[in-house]
Every structure is written in C-alpha cells, then in structure tokens.
Scaffold this motif. Structure first.
Motif, PDB file in Angstrom:
ATOM      1  N   ASP A  39       0.814  -1.223   0.000  1.00  0.00           N
ATOM      2  CA  ASP A  39       0.000   0.000   0.000  1.00  0.00           C
ATOM      3  C   ASP A  39       0.845   1.269   0.000  1.00  0.00           C
ATOM      4  O   ASP A  39       0.311   2.373  -0.002  1.00  0.00           O
ATOM      5  CB  ASP A  39      -0.986   0.001   1.171  1.00  0.00           C
ATOM      6  N   GLU A  40       2.164   1.110  -0.027  1.00  0.00           N
ATOM      7  CA  GLU A  40       3.084   2.255  -0.082  1.00  0.00           C
ATOM      8  C   GLU A  40       2.766   3.287   0.996  1.00  0.00           C
ATOM      9  O   GLU A  40       2.586   4.474   0.733  1.00  0.00           O
ATOM     10  CB  GLU A  40       3.075   2.905  -1.469  1.00  0.00           C
ATOM     11  N   GLY A  41       2.665   2.802   2.233  1.00  0.00           N
ATOM     12  CA  GLY A  41       2.412   3.699   3.360  1.00  0.00           C
ATOM     13  C   GLY A  41       1.010   4.281   3.369  1.00  0.00           C
ATOM     14  O   GLY A  41       0.794   5.361   3.892  1.00  0.00           O
ATOM     15  N   GLY A  42       0.062   3.581   2.815  1.00  0.00           N
ATOM     16  CA  GLY A  42      -1.322   4.033   2.771  1.00  0.00           C
ATOM     17  C   GLY A  42      -1.646   4.912   1.575  1.00  0.00           C
ATOM     18  O   GLY A  42      -2.781   5.360   1.426  1.00  0.00           O
ATOM     19  N   GLU A  43      -0.668   5.148   0.710  1.00  0.00           N
ATOM     20  CA  GLU A  43      -0.877   6.035  -0.434  1.00  0.00           C
ATOM     21  C   GLU A  43      -1.411   5.335  -1.676  1.00  0.00           C
ATOM     22  O   GLU A  43      -1.949   5.974  -2.561  1.00  0.00           O
ATOM     23  CB  GLU A  43       0.424   6.756  -0.781  1.00  0.00           C
ATOM     24  N   LEU A  44      -1.255   4.013  -1.758  1.00  0.00           N
ATOM     25  CA  LEU A  44      -1.658   3.285  -2.953  1.00  0.00           C
ATOM     26  C   LEU A  44      -2.995   2.581  -2.750  1.00  0.00           C
ATOM     27  O   LEU A  44      -3.169   1.837  -1.792  1.00  0.00           O
ATOM     28  CB  LEU A  44      -0.594   2.241  -3.331  1.00  0.00           C
ATOM     29  N   ALA A  45      -3.939   2.839  -3.648  1.00  0.00           N
ATOM     30  CA  ALA A  45      -5.246   2.171  -3.597  1.00  0.00           C
ATOM     31  C   ALA A  45      -5.231   0.878  -4.394  1.00  0.00           C
ATOM     32  O   ALA A  45      -5.885  -0.098  -4.025  1.00  0.00           O
ATOM     33  CB  ALA A  45      -6.334   3.093  -4.138  1.00  0.00           C
ATOM     34  N   ALA A  46      -4.473   0.854  -5.503  1.00  0.00           N
ATOM     35  CA  ALA A  46      -4.421  -0.337  -6.345  1.00  0.00           C
ATOM     36  C   ALA A  46      -3.328  -0.201  -7.385  1.00  0.00           C
ATOM     37  O   ALA A  46      -2.896   0.910  -7.716  1.00  0.00           O
ATOM     38  CB  ALA A  46      -5.755  -0.560  -7.045  1.00  0.00           C
ATOM     39  N   LEU A  47      -2.896  -1.354  -7.883  1.00  0.00           N
ATOM     40  CA  LEU A  47      -2.044  -1.415  -9.069  1.00  0.00           C
ATOM     41  C   LEU A  47      -2.896  -1.961 -10.195  1.00  0.00           C
ATOM     42  O   LEU A  47      -3.703  -2.860  -9.981  1.00  0.00           O
ATOM     43  CB  LEU A  47      -0.875  -2.378  -8.865  1.00  0.00           C
ATOM     44  N   GLU A  48      -2.703  -1.425 -11.361  1.00  0.00           N
ATOM     45  CA  GLU A  48      -3.373  -1.952 -12.549  1.00  0.00           C
ATOM     46  C   GLU A  48      -2.290  -2.534 -13.445  1.00  0.00           C
ATOM     47  O   GLU A  48      -1.368  -1.823 -13.850  1.00  0.00           O
ATOM     48  CB  GLU A  48      -4.120  -0.828 -13.265  1.00  0.00           C
ATOM     49  N   LEU A  49      -2.372  -3.824 -13.727  1.00  0.00           N
ATOM     50  CA  LEU A  49      -1.383  -4.491 -14.572  1.00  0.00           C
ATOM     51  C   LEU A  49      -2.009  -4.860 -15.895  1.00  0.00           C
ATOM     52  O   LEU A  49      -3.094  -5.442 -15.939  1.00  0.00           O
ATOM     53  CB  LEU A  49      -0.849  -5.754 -13.900  1.00  0.00           C
ATOM     54  N   GLU A  50      -1.313  -4.498 -16.969  1.00  0.00           N
ATOM     55  CA  GLU A  50      -1.745  -4.864 -18.313  1.00  0.00           C
ATOM     56  C   GLU A  50      -0.669  -5.730 -18.949  1.00  0.00           C
ATOM     57  O   GLU A  50       0.506  -5.671 -18.559  1.00  0.00           O
ATOM     58  CB  GLU A  50      -1.980  -3.615 -19.171  1.00  0.00           C
ATOM     59  N   HIS A  51      -1.090  -6.517 -19.931  1.00  0.00           N
ATOM     60  CA  HIS A  51      -0.169  -7.388 -20.661  1.00  0.00           C
ATOM     61  C   HIS A  51      -0.737  -7.665 -22.041  1.00  0.00           C
ATOM     62  O   HIS A  51      -1.897  -7.341 -22.311  1.00  0.00           O
ATOM     63  CB  HIS A  51       0.035  -8.700 -19.907  1.00  0.00           C
ATOM     64  N   GLU A 125      -0.102   2.938 -11.206  1.00  0.00           N
ATOM     65  CA  GLU A 125      -0.471   3.115  -9.807  1.00  0.00           C
ATOM     66  C   GLU A 125      -1.724   3.983  -9.698  1.00  0.00           C
ATOM     67  O   GLU A 125      -1.808   5.034 -10.324  1.00  0.00           O
ATOM     68  CB  GLU A 125       0.666   3.765  -9.027  1.00  0.00           C
ATOM     69  N   HIS A 126      -2.665   3.528  -8.893  1.00  0.00           N
ATOM     70  CA  HIS A 126      -3.857   4.307  -8.555  1.00  0.00           C
ATOM     71  C   HIS A 126      -3.722   4.697  -7.087  1.00  0.00           C
ATOM     72  O   HIS A 126      -3.680   3.837  -6.213  1.00  0.00           O
ATOM     73  CB  HIS A 126      -5.131   3.476  -8.773  1.00  0.00           C
ATOM     74  N   ARG A 127      -3.633   5.992  -6.832  1.00  0.00           N
ATOM     75  CA  ARG A 127      -3.397   6.511  -5.483  1.00  0.00           C
ATOM     76  C   ARG A 127      -4.687   6.545  -4.669  1.00  0.00           C
ATOM     77  O   ARG A 127      -5.790   6.637  -5.208  1.00  0.00           O
ATOM     78  CB  ARG A 127      -2.793   7.906  -5.548  1.00  0.00           C
ATOM     79  N   ALA A 128      -4.517   6.500  -3.362  1.00  0.00           N
ATOM     80  CA  ALA A 128      -5.654   6.523  -2.444  1.00  0.00           C
ATOM     81  C   ALA A 128      -6.429   7.834  -2.539  1.00  0.00           C
ATOM     82  O   ALA A 128      -7.639   7.860  -2.280  1.00  0.00           O
ATOM     83  CB  ALA A 128      -5.174   6.296  -1.005  1.00  0.00           C
ATOM     84  N   ASP A 129      -5.771   8.916  -2.958  1.00  0.00           N
ATOM     85  CA  ASP A 129      -6.459  10.208  -3.081  1.00  0.00           C
ATOM     86  C   ASP A 129      -7.210  10.344  -4.411  1.00  0.00           C
ATOM     87  O   ASP A 129      -7.737  11.400  -4.728  1.00  0.00           O
ATOM     88  CB  ASP A 129      -5.473  11.362  -2.900  1.00  0.00           C
ATOM     89  N   GLY A 130      -7.215   9.270  -5.223  1.00  0.00           N
ATOM     90  CA  GLY A 130      -7.937   9.288  -6.487  1.00  0.00           C
ATOM     91  C   GLY A 130      -7.089   9.644  -7.690  1.00  0.00           C
ATOM     92  O   GLY A 130      -7.526   9.525  -8.825  1.00  0.00           O
ATOM     93  N   SER A 131      -5.866  10.088  -7.468  1.00  0.00           N
ATOM     94  CA  SER A 131      -4.984  10.441  -8.576  1.00  0.00           C
ATOM     95  C   SER A 131      -4.281   9.191  -9.106  1.00  0.00           C
ATOM     96  O   SER A 131      -4.354   8.116  -8.514  1.00  0.00           O
ATOM     97  CB  SER A 131      -3.944  11.467  -8.120  1.00  0.00           C
ATOM     98  N   SER A 132      -3.615   9.359 -10.220  1.00  0.00           N
ATOM     99  CA  SER A 132      -2.828   8.276 -10.806  1.00  0.00           C
ATOM    100  C   SER A 132      -1.462   8.827 -11.176  1.00  0.00           C
ATOM    101  O   SER A 132      -1.359   9.908 -11.743  1.00  0.00           O
ATOM    102  CB  SER A 132      -3.511   7.710 -12.045  1.00  0.00           C
ATOM    103  N   ASP A 133      -0.430   8.081 -10.841  1.00  0.00           N
ATOM    104  CA  ASP A 133       0.928   8.482 -11.202  1.00  0.00           C
ATOM    105  C   ASP A 133       1.294   8.010 -12.605  1.00  0.00           C
ATOM    106  O   ASP A 133       2.418   8.170 -13.038  1.00  0.00           O
ATOM    107  CB  ASP A 133       1.940   7.910 -10.202  1.00  0.00           C
TER     108      ASP A 133
END
Length: 151
Positions: A39-51, A125-133
């Motif tokens: 969760d990267e210190g509570g900052e990450l809501a999810a990872l999205e993996l594509e292939h 990366e999908h951040r907990a604050d709703g943003s995406s890096d």
C-alpha cells in the motif's frame, strides 16, 4: 515440467506449490516466492497491470526454459495476475522444485529478476487520493539485480 498462467483472478500460492509436488518423491527442495501488492504507506489504492495475452505467456515460457537449462529442476510454476490488484493481494507466485535447495533458490531468484525487469507487463499506480501516477517506470535496482544472471 512447467506450468505458466497469466490470469485476472486471485489464486493461492500454497495450492500451486501443492500441485507441483503432489505424489512426487524426486523433489528434495521447493522454493516459493509470493509477490504482494503493497500500500506504499497508505498512499496506494491499487495497481493496474496490463499485458499482451499470449505474448506474456510465451515470454515467460522462454525464460522458464532458460531456467530449466541452467538448473536441474523437477518442476516450475509461474502464475502472474493482471487487472486491478489491491494492497495485500497476491500479484505473482514463482515455485521451483529440485532435488537440492541451491538450484531451487537460484532458479526462483532468476525467474523473479526476469519478471521484474523484462516480462511484458505494464503497471499503473492508482493513489488513495484518487490520482494516478501513470505507468510505473523500471527501477535501476531491479535492472542491477538481473544483471548478475547475464553471461
């Protein structure tokens, strides 16, 4: 004997190891690596993996065959997820089996270094604050780790 799967559904790494060793008496060592989403210190809501379906499995099969050439393995299983993965969920499992521990350890490490650096997966990366890096860039430390296997 190798088993390779790329799937969206969660899985149990213990079941994968159990299936690899069931009824086998020639295996003296099993190494199981399980990669989890942090969760990267509570900052990450999810990872999205594509292939690329098909291509990812072919590339993983190619590197598994390389591991089987380098080490005396009795079996290998690689399962990698794609899609949206939440913190605490399993992303990847690599299971290697050999008559002796050193081969199983080295092969598992080799396979994970490949999966981290060269397998055709892309992470967002999908951040907990709703943003995406955006898409995650490769890390130099992962490339350095993989370099030890080149010859």
């Amino acid at each position: 004997m190798a088993s390779i799967r790329v799937q969206e559904a969660p899985f149990d790494p213990a079941e994968i190891a159990g299936a690899l060793t069931a009824g086998r008496t020639d295996i003296g060592a099993v190494v199981t690596f399980t990669g989890l989403c942090r969760d990267e210190g509570g900052e990450l809501a999810a990872l999205e993996l594509e292939h690329y379906p098909g291509m990812a499995e072919e590339e993983i099969a190619r590197i598994v065959a390389e591991a089987e050439r380098r080490w005396p393995l009795q079996g290998v299983s690689v399962v990698h997820r794609h899609g949206l993965i939440r913190p605490g969920e399993v992303i990847v499992a690599v299971v290697t089996a050999s008559a002796h521990r050193q081969a199983a350890f080295e092969a598992a490490s080799f396979l994970m270094d490949y999966l981290k650096t060269s397998a055709p997966f892309w992470k967002k990366e999908h951040r907990a604050d709703g943003s995406s890096d955006g898409w995650v860039a490769a890390k130099a430390s992962d490339d350095e780790a993989a370099e030890r296997w080149r010859y």
